[in-house]
Write a protein that holds these residues in place. Structure first.
Motif, short mmCIF file in Angstrom:
data_model
loop_
_atom_site.label_atom_id
_atom_site.label_comp_id
_atom_site.label_asym_id
_atom_site.label_seq_id
_atom_site.Cartn_x
_atom_site.Cartn_y
_atom_site.Cartn_z
N SER A 89 2.64 12.64 5.25
CA SER A 89 1.42 13.23 5.36
C SER A 89 0.11 12.24 6.12
O SER A 89 -0.43 12.78 7.28
CB SER A 89 0.73 13.37 4.10
N GLU A 90 0.38 10.92 6.12
CA GLU A 90 -0.35 10.18 6.98
C GLU A 90 0.12 10.16 8.33
O GLU A 90 -0.72 10.30 9.32
CB GLU A 90 -0.03 8.74 6.37
N CYS A 137 -4.43 11.16 2.20
CA CYS A 137 -2.78 11.46 2.62
C CYS A 137 -2.20 11.37 1.23
O CYS A 137 -2.51 10.67 0.11
CB CYS A 137 -2.60 10.62 3.35
#
Length: 158
Positions: free
Chosen positions: A123-124, A118
């Motif tokens: 993003s994660e 990530c």
């Protein structure tokens, strides 16, 4: 309208299709530069997914055989880069769902077992949400040098 996705193995062809003013216009600069770096460094070891709508590039992903630091049962294809056009009012192709649709093509090609690192907390969140939505078990299996998680995806059956 569905995406049209071309999968290339030749890094030169992929780089030539990615580069260009029209292509770069609606992507974050870092996405394209990372992908260009990956094409020159990893070459033919990767699959290059180029997603189009109305002949305009709207998504790009680079998938390698595996991450060099991940061995054993969690060794799986590694999504090295993944990017879609920015969600702005000026880009008529920037619609939510392009990333999910692009991932569907990747899964069709490489399977439901893959890893990725990530970029940041956004993003994660995206990857955990999409993994769950696709019915995949998402597991953190390490951290990057920047302190962000490396995630492993697989079917719940796996």
């Amino acid at each position: 309208m569905k995406l049209k996705v071309n999968v290339l193995t030749d890094p030169v062809k992929a780089a030539n299709k990615i580069n260009g003013e029209k292509t770069l216009q609606f992507f974050e600069e870092s996405v394209i530069s990372h992908i260009t770096d990956v094409t020159s460094f990893y070459g033919n070891e990767c699959l290059y997914f180029l997603a189009y709508k109305d002949n305009n590039l709207v998504g790009v992903a680079v998938v390698g055989k595996e991450h060099p630091d991940i061995k054993g049962p969690m060794s799986a294809p590694f999504i090295r880069e993944f990017g879609t056009v920015n969600y702005t009012k000026t880009c008529k192709y920037a619609k939510k769902g392009i990333g999910e649709e692009l991932l569907s093509y990747i899964i069709k090609r490489v399977g439901n077992r893959f890893t990725l690192s990530c970029l940041d907390s956004n993003s994660e969140q995206f990857w955990r949400y999409i993994g769950e939505k696709k019915g995949l078990k998402v597991e953190e299996i390490g951290r990057t040098v920047w302190g962000t998680p490396t995630l492993y995806f697989q079917d719940f059956k796996g």
